[in-house]
Design an enzyme around this catalytic site. Structure first.
Site, short mmCIF file in Angstrom:
data_model
loop_
_atom_site.label_atom_id
_atom_site.label_comp_id
_atom_site.label_asym_id
_atom_site.label_seq_id
_atom_site.Cartn_x
_atom_site.Cartn_y
_atom_site.Cartn_z
N LYS A 114 17.90 26.41 -17.70
CA LYS A 114 18.02 26.98 -18.84
C LYS A 114 17.09 28.59 -18.96
CE LYS A 114 17.80 25.34 -23.79
NZ LYS A 114 17.45 24.23 -24.69
N SER A 128 20.99 22.76 -27.67
CA SER A 128 21.02 23.95 -27.33
C SER A 128 21.19 24.24 -25.84
CB SER A 128 19.64 24.45 -27.86
OG SER A 128 18.74 24.10 -27.12
N SER A 136 18.52 18.65 -27.72
CA SER A 136 19.31 19.72 -26.84
C SER A 136 19.60 19.37 -25.34
CB SER A 136 18.12 21.01 -27.06
OG SER A 136 18.47 21.61 -28.04
#
Lengths: 476, 95
Positions: free
Chosen positions: A76, A151, A175
């Site tokens: 990420k 997210s 997330s």
């Protein structure tokens, strides 16, 4: 035909000399190109991944390969990797290249995992749809008109579309788990402090965790056992020994399972998700496990508690983005104060500004006690209640999300409606306990449904074993 | 809690952010809505409850005070938007 759908597949192909790491990386690179429109990857590290692959191939040939040899990992865009760019999907970190590597990432590299690129996400991890990204939205491969969740949306789609073997995400309020549910994957939020946060660009430091998204429980457990553990660079990281989760997946006991009435009976819950969750509970009962209903009257207060505390922590953490040391600096400033204000106003997106403003407000002298201290007290109540239930029961089961993946723009004008997407995931985040999201069928539109299991702090081994059992039970 | 434009101005200065007229009205509306929503917490009885201030179970983590690996001067300045050979450069602080 899709290949390399699990690390086990990869290991076997390598052992039988049907393939090598270079070919594996090239396979994923090809997939990334074909599926570029999904916008999961922000940057693909073609050269460094192929170089790493060549090195690992040599190690395999000489019998010196690490435990993750052949595993290809996407990370990420909030985790830093030496000499590579990280932006936290924000304009304010444009051009930032890290001088060091996050501990979690380094430990995977040390075991010969190959890092193939960085993955799109909501700016600084703030969002539940991956729509708040300076890199643009990510499409859910199950239905490209819908969000992948957030997210860690890019991390989810990268595994969903087979662009890498597993991915790292971060989970502050859901997330990892919510996008895992929206894309039909396994996603874990470990116990708070189980994995070092060194090299994770901070959002809310008392909530942030690094998690794993994968196609099966075993890959997830293996990556977690390698990442987790004490670290000199993060003094909050737990010194508790890390069990070999991936070797403890056998589940052979009768479990005591609680389900929370307020989640199952929630008005916000999509009927198909309710039905699939109840079906699992029924199956578990039939298998001889003890399944009991418990009440959690504080459920509706978990999200407000979460938002007060995380925005407060974010307003403090994000004060470091001032245009002095890295990233964007406004060219229009005429003095120091205007440099700060213009840099931050140009660099941050709307949701990030909203949370900084809210956090600054709840920390301001006149409102500190009424909002911030109050939320810290309610957090204690929620944590104590959750631990009390988990002292009586081995697991709490609930849906991961109230609905399946929603359409782009659905919550555009209503921040609170977007926040409610995390209704079921924040309890574990507020309490610090680990939680695992598993695929649990699809709805009538064919969209993946997730089911969430929570266990007490540092019970990841028990969580993975039970998760693995549940996956087997569900596939029968 | 109703947030007025004056409060938006005060808070945005503390946060070192700027909003134009339209942006200020939007953030005023959003903050009011979000604060109204979080104020549900007032329904929870917290008399006698201590606020929780740490989530890690590690306490007083100590280490030897020895020099370890550190960034070189050059690496530290690597990402500076503006720099000279020794320092980060910023606009004038005193007019």
């Amino acid at each position: 035909m899709e290949k390399f759908l699990s690390f086990d597949d990869i290991t076997k192909s390598l052992e039988n000399r049907e393939t090598d790491c270079k070919a594996i990386v090239n396979y994923y690179l090809q997939n990334i190109q074909t599926k570029a429109h999904l916008n999961a990857f922000v940057e693909v590290y073609k050269d460094s991944a192929l170089a790493q692959a060549a090195k690992v191939d040599e190690k395999i040939a000489s019998g010196k390969a690490g435990r993750l040899a052949g595993m290809v990992v996407g990370i990420k865009d909030v985790l830093v990797y030496k000499d590579h760019e990280s932006n936290a999907s924000s304009k304010i970190l444009k051009g930032f290249k890290s001088q060091f590597t996050a501990t979690a990432v380094q430990r995977l590299i040390d075991e010969d995992a190959i890092i193939i690129g960085r993955l799109n996400c909501d700016e600084f991890g703030m969002g539940s749809s991956n729509e708040n990204s300076a890199h643009g939205k990510v499409l859910n491969a199950a239905d490209e008109t819908r969000v992948p969740g957030g997210s860690s949306g890019g991390s989810a789609v990268a595994v969903q579309a087979n662009l890498c073997t597993v991915s790292l995400g971060t989970d502050t309020g859901g997330s990892v788990r919510q996008p895992a549910a929206f894309t039909g994957l396994v996603g874990i939020k470990p116990t708070y402090s189980r994995v070092s946060r060194w090299g994770l660009i901070a959002y809310a430091s008392s909530f942030d965790t690094i998690g794993v998204l994968s196609r099966n429980v075993r890959d997830n457990a293996l990556v977690m056992e390698i990442m987790a553990g004490t670290d000199n660079f993060d003094s909050t990281a737990s010194k508790k020994p890390v069990p070999h989760y991936s070797e403890l997946l056998h589940f052979g006991k009768r479990a005591k399972i609680a389900f929370i009435t307020e989640t199952i009976e929630s008005e916000a819950l999509q009927p198909e998700i309710k039905a699939n969750t109840l079906a699992v509970l029924k199956k578990l009962k039939e298998e001889g496990h003890q399944v009991e209903e418990v009440h959690f009257p504080l459920l509706k207060y978990t999200l407000p508690t979460y938002y007060i505390l995380t925005t407060a922590e974010a307003s403090s953490n994000l004060s470091r983005f001032d245009g002095v040391k890295y990233g964007h600096r406004s060219p229009n400033a005429h003095n120091l104060e205007s440099m700060y204000k213009l840099t931050r106003s140009e660099g941050f997106g709307d949701e990030v500004k909203r949370r900084i403003m809210l956090g600054t407000f709840v920390l301001s002298a006149s409102y500190y006690d009424a909002y911030f201290t109050k939320a810290q007290k309610v957090r204690r109540l929620i944590k104590e209640y959750t631990e009390e239930v988990l002292n009586k029961f081995d697991y709490i089961i609930m849906p991961t999300t109230p609905s399946t993946a929603f359409k782009f723009g659905e919550h555009r004008n209503d921040p609170v409606a977007m926040y409610l997407e995390d209704l079921f995931t924040v309890q574990a985040s507020v309490s610090g306990v680990p939680a695992l999201s598993l695929p649990n069928g699809t709805d009538s539109k064919g969209l993946p449904i997730g089911i969430q299991i929570m266990a007490n702090s540092f019970k990841e081994a028990e969580l993975y074993a039970f998760g693995n059992y549940l996956m087997e039970l569900n596939s029968n | 809690m109703k947030i007025d434009l004056n409060t938006v101005k005060k808070i945005s200065h503390l946060a070192r952010l700027e909003f134009n007229e339209e942006g200020a009205e939007k953030i005023q509306k959003d903050m009011t809505q979000i604060l109204d929503w979080v104020e549900q917490l007032n329904e929870v009885d917290t008399i006698g409850i201590e606020p929780i201030t740490t989530m890690s179970s590690e306490v007083n983590v100590m280490r030897e005070d020895v020099v370890g690996e550190h960034l070189s001067h050059e690496a530290g300045l690597l990402n500076a938007p503006q720099r000279d050979s020794d320092y980060f450069r910023v606009p004038k602080v005193l007019e």
